[in-house]
Scaffold this active site. Structure first.
Site, short mmCIF file in Angstrom:
data_model
loop_
_atom_site.label_atom_id
_atom_site.label_comp_id
_atom_site.label_asym_id
_atom_site.label_seq_id
_atom_site.Cartn_x
_atom_site.Cartn_y
_atom_site.Cartn_z
N GLY A 66 79.91 -11.97 93.67
CA GLY A 66 80.20 -10.75 93.29
C GLY A 66 80.31 -9.51 92.96
CB CYS A 93 79.21 -13.79 99.03
SG CYS A 93 79.96 -12.09 99.58
CE1 TYR A 94 75.23 -8.66 93.85
CE2 TYR A 94 74.73 -10.24 92.63
CZ TYR A 94 74.92 -9.35 93.01
OH TYR A 94 73.49 -8.27 91.64
CG HIS A 182 83.22 -16.29 99.60
ND1 HIS A 182 83.18 -16.65 98.03
CD2 HIS A 182 83.38 -14.97 100.28
CE1 HIS A 182 83.14 -14.76 97.61
NE2 HIS A 182 82.43 -14.43 98.98
CD GLU A 184 83.69 -19.66 97.19
OE1 GLU A 184 83.17 -20.11 98.03
OE2 GLU A 184 83.77 -19.34 96.61
CG ASP A 240 98.33 -26.73 80.10
OD1 ASP A 240 98.29 -27.36 81.11
OD2 ASP A 240 98.52 -25.05 80.20
CB SER A 242 101.01 -32.91 76.26
OG SER A 242 102.07 -32.22 76.79
CE LYS A 382 100.27 -26.73 83.80
NZ LYS A 382 99.68 -25.98 83.15
#
Ligand code: XMP
Length: 526
Positions: A66, A93-94, A182, A184, A240, A242, A382
């Site tokens: 954050g 991290c935070y 991080h 991720e 999206d 659809s 997506k």
């Protein structure tokens, strides 16, 4: 919007990792990595009390990064009783700084903020848990201003970097682990392994969660929320909307009505594809409204791209509103909002993510229309939406569609939009896409289209002079559409596209290829 109570009913056997979102741009990315590993994840406001967290029956809890400093007045914190739940906690991290501080460590400003790659050295400690099976030295991505300076006895440092001596820790009594970097992001090559170690080694998950489970639990939630009421949904034929429509058909069937507005600015056969998919295959209640005349009249004489957008957006809302009023009494409007749309407008679960850009989607209908909103895709990226589309049985042709802007071909005709210029561009575009598909380039490119320029150039055909239109070809590769590079389409394919367009389309005597990246150019020409 902060989630203070579970919005998703978690089936009994679902393994859940709860992520407390402290406002990191990456919070959703953590959620997605967890799901990719096979555990379900939910993002929750950091202020949620442990009674709320317990309702998810979490196998593990992740504290995200954050933008705040833990020493700042008013910095977000979590329930002090978190570590008494007996559930493993990973602080990133935070989240690491907060967890360490709550358990007695000293966190200070690092003096120099650190952004970018760093070399992580894993210390030769007895129990490597989180970092098991990693090489002794590996690259990680750092982005922090504060760091843990000193640890009380119950802690053990398990990794270090040249500038951050306490880069990873574990608590010897509580099941708390912290990493300053991080895991991720893709810039941390072993980041996924670290998250998997947390999920499987430490939280003891089995990895049984699948997208089909998300679908089923969301369908149940929608059914509960909607009851016997009716839902309207604007269908554009893009991925999206659809996926959204297919999901709602699964959830509430005949209570859904889809509206497809033909604005006359579509590509060739676009309307037919939507009709055949949704009417024939899904047996949806699909209403097609042909408003192309109205849109064309609105665009007469308009040259300015923003004015084109404004008029198209305005007309779309008018047509939609009128259609909804004509066909029935709707309580809900379903929208295909995705997580990037949410985070880009600064509405993370913690409400603190930085505002990156405002969205400009003409399909986004204003709240003043008076419907209650249903947005079942708002936690997904997506690629997750595509996976969901596959689970729902949508054809590849729809799932892998390149995005198409709401204002359609109007922003690909530089200058005035007329019926004749639209027809000409549609024909060029059809040839272009035929060649891209035939040469297996559709999946490796992100967006490919033709642009009709407002200039005429001199040519020679047969023995005669011509003075005709110029068409530009735009093909880009991009991950997020915020930046893009022009696609290196093989010359022979470009040659075929050019000669087919010039030979088959009357009124075009020159084709050019756009070799600009974004930035400084944008993807669309207008
Ligand atoms: P630009 O041209 O801004 O495009 O680099 C980035 C992505 O957004 C699409 N785009 C739009 N989509 N309404 C939309 O729904 C718009 O007004 C609009 N303008 C651009 C563009 O096609 C690309 O995918």
């Amino acid at each position: 919007m902060a989630v203070t109570a579970p919005t998703i009913r978690i089936p009994d056997n679902t393994e859940v990792i709860v992520i407390l979102d402290f406002g990191s741009q990456y919070a959703q990315l953590i959620a997605r990595r967890v799901r990719e590993a096979g555990a379900f994840s939910v993002l929750v406001a950091p202020s949620a009390p442990i009674e709320t967290l317990a309702q998810f029956r979490p196998k593990g809890i992740i504290l995200s990064g954050g933008p705040a400093s833990v020493n700042e007045v008013g910095a977000p914190r979590c329930d002090e009783r978190l570590f008494e739940m007996g559930v493993p906690v990973l602080g990133i991290c935070y989240g690491m700084q907060l967890g360490c501080q709550m358990l007695g460590a000293d966190v200070r400003s690092a003096g120099k903020r650190e952004f970018g790659r760093a070399n992580l050295n894993i210390l030769p400690v007895e129990e490597r848990g989180l970092l098991v099976d990693l090489p002794a030295s590996t690259t990680v991505w750092m982005s922090h201003g504060d760091q843990v300076e000193a640890l009380p006895q119950e802690f053990e440092a398990i990794a270090t970097t040249p500038t951050c001596p306490i880069a990873a820790v574990r608590h010897l009594k509580h099941k708390f682990y912290g990493i300053q970097f991080h895991p991720e992001v893709t810039h941390t090559p072993h980041g996924i392994d670290i998250l998997r170690n947390f999920i499987f080694e430490i939280c003891q998950c089995k990895g049984t969660w699948r997208m089909s489970e998300f679908l089923e639990s969301e369908c149940r939630r929608i059914r509960e929320e909607v009851g016997a009421k009716r839902v309207i949904c604007g269908l554009s034929g893009g991925v999206d909307s659809s996926v959204l429509a297919a999901m709602l058909i699964r959830a509430i069937g005949e209570q859904l009505t889809c509206v497809f507005v033909d604005n006359g600015l579509l590509r060739k056969a676009e309307r037919q594809l939507v009709e055949s998919t949704f009417r024939d295959h899904f047996q949806a209640d699909l209403r097609v409204v042909d408003a192309s005349e109205e849109f064309l009249v609105d665009l007469r004489g308009v040259l300015d791209p923003q004015e084109k957008r404004r008029r198209i957006g305005h007309r779309f809302i008018e047509v939609f509103k009128q259609t909804a009023a004509e066909i029935g009494d709707f309580e809900f409007l379903a929208q295909g909002t995705l997580y990037p749309d949410v985070i880009e407008s600064g509405h993370s679960h913690a409400g603190t993510a930085a505002n990156i850009k405002l969205h400009h989607n003409v399909g986004g209908l204003p709240e003043q229309l008076g419907f209650k909103l249903i947005e079942p895709l708002r936690d997904l990226f997506k690629d997750e939406v595509r996976k969901l589309g596959a689970v729902l049985g949508l054809p590849d042709q729809i799932i892998w569609r390149h995005p198409f802007p709401g204002p359609g071909l109007a922003v690909r005709i530089v200058g005035e939009v007329t019926k004749a210029r639209l027809d000409l561009l549609r024909d060029c575009d059809e040839i272009l896409l035929e060649e891209i598909v035939a040469n297996n380039l559709y999946r490796s490119t992100s967006q490919v289209f033709a642009v009709l320029l407002p200039i005429q150039s001199v040519g020679v055909m047969g023995d005669g002079r011509t003075y005709e239109s110029v068409v530009a070809i735009r093909a880009v590769e991009t991950q997020d559409f915020m930046t893009a590079d022009w696609a290196r389409i093989p010359f022979n394919v470009l040659a075929t596209i050019s000669s087919r367009i010039i030979n088959e389309i009357r009124g075009v005597n020159r084709v050019v290829y756009d070799i600009s990246s974004k930035p400084p150019a944008t993807i669309e020409w207008e």
